[in-house]
Design a protein around this motif. Structure first.
Motif, PDB file in Angstrom:
ATOM      1  N   LEU A   1     -10.627   0.639   1.719  1.00  0.00           N
ATOM      2  CA  LEU A   1      -9.408   1.804   2.145  1.00  0.00           C
ATOM      3  C   LEU A   1      -8.240   1.057   1.967  1.00  0.00           C
ATOM      4  CD1 LEU A   1      -9.259   4.549   3.662  1.00  0.00           C
ATOM      5  CD2 LEU A   1      -9.784   3.518   5.698  1.00  0.00           C
ATOM      6  N   ARG A   2      -7.330   1.511   1.304  1.00  0.00           N
ATOM      7  CA  ARG A   2      -5.944   1.186   0.896  1.00  0.00           C
ATOM      8  C   ARG A   2      -4.963   1.740   1.563  1.00  0.00           C
ATOM      9  NH1 ARG A   2      -4.860  -2.766  -2.984  1.00  0.00           N
ATOM     10  NH2 ARG A   2      -6.843  -2.365  -4.082  1.00  0.00           N
ATOM     11  N   SER A   3      -4.145   1.091   2.251  1.00  0.00           N
ATOM     12  CA  SER A   3      -2.680   1.712   2.852  1.00  0.00           C
ATOM     13  C   SER A   3      -1.715   1.601   1.860  1.00  0.00           C
ATOM     14  CB  SER A   3      -2.498   0.960   4.150  1.00  0.00           C
ATOM     15  OG  SER A   3      -1.287   1.388   4.734  1.00  0.00           O
ATOM     16  N   THR A   4      -1.211   2.807   1.684  1.00  0.00           N
ATOM     17  CA  THR A   4      -0.102   2.746   0.670  1.00  0.00           C
ATOM     18  C   THR A   4       1.140   3.268   1.249  1.00  0.00           C
ATOM     19  OG1 THR A   4      -0.757   5.114   0.031  1.00  0.00           O
ATOM     20  CG2 THR A   4      -1.534   3.455  -1.473  1.00  0.00           C
ATOM     21  N   LYS A   5       1.041   4.073   2.453  1.00  0.00           N
ATOM     22  CA  LYS A   5       2.291   4.220   3.330  1.00  0.00           C
ATOM     23  C   LYS A   5       1.969   4.125   4.949  1.00  0.00           C
ATOM     24  CE  LYS A   5       5.191   7.842   4.941  1.00  0.00           C
ATOM     25  NZ  LYS A   5       5.671   9.277   4.610  1.00  0.00           N
TER      26      LYS A   5
END
Length: 346
Positions: free
Chosen positions: A248-252
């Motif tokens: 799970l990657r946070s891009t904003k």
């Protein structure tokens, strides 16, 4: 009543034109113009009047904020990705490929949020019975969790404003529609108007929202680019086919760090967070493994230990071929050139 007309809107920059063109004249993106309906002036005015709330102005120094305004779960990695927990009134967009586990993770997460009050799971894709069946498999107790199979945002608006749950999950934004607008769900117009309604509820009533979003074959969020700008945080669910781990990657994130990642494992009873990801990735590695080495990789604020393997064999053809998997081939070419030039390694 005036009829709506068809216009073409760029999903990258919002440029609008009455004729379709292959390349956007404003931002230069190719094949980025999508067809949508431009609402008549009286309809736009009616929607605008419906969204007008009380204009309350607060002085900056009089606005109070504490860490108690964040909702926490039993998943430390998920809370870390949010910046320490879910903020009241925050709107989070979660995207990913079909079947990767977005709905499963959110169902597990809201099971932790119910200790703060009522939580609501809205699904336009599944019936209440199907959601309950998945919840039983995940061993989730239903007390404090309410299910709603509804696609009209106006009906959802009415229920949420009246009952004021603490956290709401919308699965998915592409299935919602506004019955006041004469177009089908999933169009840029419907996605934009439904998201505006959700943001309005969240900020006006301090209700936190998780929005599930579909992605296109290019890996981008389906719908207008404006969708990512309107929400407070955007998380991308990633995973390789055939592997059990999910990233799970946070891009904003307006209330936390970006480019942070959390690792989960798809188990029989749902998603399980991996706190020591280095141990998880290196669990099957032998101590003395010729042709491989462990390297540290920095992702956000976490350091991961990953294994890099190499295999060299004799070449029967005139020109040897260099093959790379799981890494940028051009970067490997640069690194090998440096090794040959500076370290004298052939």
């Amino acid at each position: 009543m005036a009829k709506s007309k068809i216009i073409y809107s760029c999903i990258e920059c919002g440029y609008k034109t009455t004729k379709w063109v292959g390349k956007c004249p404003q931002c230069g993106s190719w094949s980025s113009l999508e067809e949508e309906e431009e609402l008549p002036k009286e309809v736009r005015k009616a929607i605008s009047n419906n969204q007008v709330g009380s204009k309350k102005v607060l002085e900056f120094q009089n606005v109070n904020y504490t860490n108690e305004d964040r909702y926490k779960t039993e998943y430390e990695e998920f809370d870390r990705l949010l910046g320490g927990g879910l903020l009241k009134g925050e709107v989070v967009l979660i995207t990913g490929n079909p079947g990767i586990g977005k709905s499963t993770l959110l169902l597990q997460v809201i099971n932790s949020y119910k200790k703060y009050g009522e939580v609501l799971y809205i699904s336009g894709e599944e019936s209440a019975e199907q959601i309950k069946n998945r919840g039983d498999r995940l061993k989730i107790s239903g007390e404090g969790i309410y299910l709603m199979s509804e696609m009209d945002i106006l009906s959802i608006y009415e229920y949420v404003v009246e009952n004021k749950p603490k956290v709401v999950v919308v699965d998915s934004i592409q299935t919602l529609y506004n019955s006041a607008i004469d177009s089908i769900s999933g169009t840029p117009t419907q996605i934009r108007e439904c998201t505006l309604k959700i943001v309005e509820i969240a900020k006006k009533h301090n209700i936190s929202f998780f929005i599930v979003g579909h992605i296109t074959k290019d890996g981008k969020v389906a719908g207008p680019k404006l969708l990512e700008h309107m929400v407070d945080a955007v998380f991308n669910f990633e995973g390789e086919e055939g592997l059990y781990y999910r990233i799970l990657r946070s891009t904003k994130n307006r209330f936390g760090s970006t480019n942070e990642i959390a690792v989960f494992s798809m188990e029989e009873n749902g998603m399980k967070e991996i706190k020591n990801s280095s141990e998880y990735f290196l669990s099957e590695r032998e101590e003395k493994n010729i042709g491989s080495m462990v390297v540290p990789i920095l992702e956000g604020s976490k350091v991961f230990l990953l294994e890099v393997q190499s295999l060299i064999t004799d070449c029967t053809i005139g020109i040897p071929k260099r093959v790379v998997q799981g890494y940028d081939r051009n970067r490997i070419q640069i690194l090998t050139a440096i090794a040959e030039k500076k370290m004298y390694i052939p």
